[in-house]
Scaffold this motif. Structure first.
Motif, PDB file in Angstrom:
ATOM      1  N   TYR A   9       0.811  -1.211   0.000  1.00 22.58           N
ATOM      2  CA  TYR A   9       0.000   0.000   0.000  1.00 22.58           C
ATOM      3  C   TYR A   9       0.846   1.263   0.000  1.00 22.58           C
ATOM      4  O   TYR A   9       0.468   2.271  -0.602  1.00 22.58           O
ATOM      5  CB  TYR A   9      -0.955  -0.021   1.196  1.00 22.58           C
ATOM      6  CG  TYR A   9      -1.932  -1.175   1.127  1.00 22.58           C
ATOM      7  CD1 TYR A   9      -2.988  -1.164   0.226  1.00 22.58           C
ATOM      8  CD2 TYR A   9      -1.778  -2.301   1.934  1.00 22.58           C
ATOM      9  CE1 TYR A   9      -3.874  -2.219   0.136  1.00 22.58           C
ATOM     10  CE2 TYR A   9      -2.661  -3.367   1.860  1.00 22.58           C
ATOM     11  CZ  TYR A   9      -3.701  -3.327   0.953  1.00 22.58           C
ATOM     12  OH  TYR A   9      -4.575  -4.381   0.858  1.00 22.58           O
TER      13      TYR A   9
ATOM     14  N   PHE B 285      -3.103   4.461  -1.358  1.00 27.14           N
ATOM     15  CA  PHE B 285      -3.728   3.149  -1.351  1.00 27.14           C
ATOM     16  C   PHE B 285      -3.801   2.628   0.084  1.00 27.14           C
ATOM     17  O   PHE B 285      -2.943   2.926   0.916  1.00 27.14           O
ATOM     18  CB  PHE B 285      -2.919   2.167  -2.205  1.00 27.14           C
ATOM     19  CG  PHE B 285      -2.691   2.631  -3.617  1.00 27.14           C
ATOM     20  CD1 PHE B 285      -3.547   2.238  -4.631  1.00 27.14           C
ATOM     21  CD2 PHE B 285      -1.621   3.465  -3.938  1.00 27.14           C
ATOM     22  CE1 PHE B 285      -3.339   2.676  -5.934  1.00 27.14           C
ATOM     23  CE2 PHE B 285      -1.406   3.904  -5.233  1.00 27.14           C
ATOM     24  CZ  PHE B 285      -2.272   3.505  -6.237  1.00 27.14           C
ATOM     25  N   GLU B 286      -4.843   1.847   0.347  1.00 21.65           N
ATOM     26  CA  GLU B 286      -4.963   1.216   1.657  1.00 21.65           C
ATOM     27  C   GLU B 286      -5.832  -0.025   1.537  1.00 21.65           C
ATOM     28  O   GLU B 286      -6.610  -0.168   0.585  1.00 21.65           O
ATOM     29  CB  GLU B 286      -5.555   2.207   2.673  1.00 21.65           C
ATOM     30  CG  GLU B 286      -5.613   1.719   4.113  1.00 21.65           C
ATOM     31  CD  GLU B 286      -4.278   1.195   4.627  1.00 21.65           C
ATOM     32  OE1 GLU B 286      -4.074  -0.036   4.519  1.00 21.65           O
ATOM     33  OE2 GLU B 286      -3.455   1.996   5.101  1.00 21.65           O
ATOM     34  N   ASN B 287      -5.668  -0.915   2.480  1.00 22.17           N
ATOM     35  CA  ASN B 287      -6.485  -2.125   2.525  1.00 22.17           C
ATOM     36  C   ASN B 287      -7.956  -1.744   2.646  1.00 22.17           C
ATOM     37  O   ASN B 287      -8.317  -0.819   3.376  1.00 22.17           O
ATOM     38  CB  ASN B 287      -6.043  -2.974   3.715  1.00 22.17           C
ATOM     39  CG  ASN B 287      -6.869  -4.231   3.863  1.00 22.17           C
ATOM     40  OD1 ASN B 287      -7.791  -4.265   4.654  1.00 22.17           O
ATOM     41  ND2 ASN B 287      -6.541  -5.246   3.101  1.00 22.17           N
TER      42      ASN B 287
ATOM     43  N   SER C 284       0.583  -3.625  -6.577  1.00 22.44           N
ATOM     44  CA  SER C 284      -0.235  -4.806  -6.324  1.00 22.44           C
ATOM     45  C   SER C 284       0.635  -6.054  -6.287  1.00 22.44           C
ATOM     46  O   SER C 284       1.515  -6.241  -7.135  1.00 22.44           O
ATOM     47  CB  SER C 284      -1.308  -4.954  -7.403  1.00 22.44           C
ATOM     48  OG  SER C 284      -1.984  -6.189  -7.253  1.00 22.44           O
TER      49      SER C 284
END
Length: 307
Positions: free
Chosen positions: A78, A125-127, A83
């Motif tokens: 992240y 980006f994050e979970n 990815s």
């Protein structure tokens, strides 16, 4: 007004919206797009770009975009925006790609969009489960203090541990990354049991009946079908058994439950509560009213340092 574009990137669909600095959904409603997760790299990147531009165009008044937040399932780096998903039948084409730089380059060709972004806008980006948890704190300020365990039950079990509104991902009282899904449980891992497929498997094991989806079992239970009611009762007990260790170790004052399976909470509530270990009087369970909205609102929390 300043705001953020938020995307919740799932394996079957992508949900998107525009979030204000105050933590409100500016868009009239959450947009839904197909994921195209099994397409080639170029198609997926073009799709992400078109979604971002589409959301930008839907804003009913001029707004300065301070950032774009994307919720992704793992495995994913992240911080770097890379990815690591591979051979799991979704977004395999993105493996190893620097999504931040690649998408910013593609977006730079859209002059109207760039003219309404801050000079140092970025993509973060994050979970997805982590953003869901952060979004819950936007909707309910009481979750901003003390310890909170957030669980999101759908195709799998997402989790996040919060203390005073901050994600706890590396500490002795939480599992690595704050993820419980891969914890050993009943001969496999928790994810195989506390999930949609876990309910389907349990129903078949208990009654020898295959059902197409969890909704079918839930509908039968609501109509009084004893087989379906038994399945949810057993599921609730398993759910409690699966999370007892985390509740004991982390000792949260609130357990937040969201995701598609949470919509059937009344069917497994008694089983869950019956199997929970003794908890302090202040402990309570809260249901998420809209997990998708929470995930999108969580994007604002990713940019607190820029507010």
């Amino acid at each position: 007004m300043n705001g953020f574009i938020a995307l919740d990137v799932g394996g079957t669909s992508i949900k998107a919206g525009v979030i204000s600095e105050a933590g409100h959904l500016i868009s009239s409603k959450i947009s839904h797009y197909p994921s195209k997760s099994n397409e080639d790299l170029g198609t997926i990147l073009d799709h992400f770009t078109s979604i971002i531009i589409d959301e930008f165009k839907k804003i009913p008044f001029p707004i300065i975009i301070k950032g774009i937040g994307m919720a992704f399932p793992g495995p994913f780096d992240y911080e770097k925006g890379i990815s690591l998903m591979q051979n799991i039948n979704k977004y395999d084409a993105l493996y190893g790609i620097d999504l931040r730089q690649t998408l910013m380059l593609k977006l730079s060709h859209h002059e109207a969009f760039i003219s309404q972004t801050t000079p140092h806008y970025t993509i973060r980006f994050e979970n997805d489960a982590s953003l869901y948890a952060l979004g819950e704190t936007v909707l309910d300020e009481s979750l901003m203090s003390g310890k909170v365990l957030c669980l999101c039950i759908g195709t799998g079990l997402g989790s996040a541990f919060l203390e005073d509104g901050k994600l706890i991902t590396s500490r002795e009282d939480v599992p690595p990354n704050g993820w419980v899904y891969d914890t050993p449980f009943l001969g496999s891992i928790i994810d195989n049991h506390i999930s949609a497929r876990g309910i389907l498997s349990l129903h078949e094991k208990l009654h020898g009946i295959q059902m197409p989806d969890v909704k079918s079992i839930a509908d039968s239970a609501l109509q009084g079908n004893l087989y379906a009611l038994t399945t949810f009762e057993y599921f609730g007990k398993r759910f409690g058994e699966a999370i007892n260790d985390f509740l004991e170790t982390f000792n949260p004052h609130t357990l937040v439950i969201g995701g598609q399976i949470a919509k059937s909470y009344t069917l497994f509530e008694s089983g869950l509560k019956a199997s929970l270990a003794t908890s302090p009087p202040s402990f309570h369970i809260k249901l998420s009213t809209d997990s998708s909205l929470s995930t999108l609102l969580g994007v604002k929390q990713l940019f607190l340092d820029t507010l």
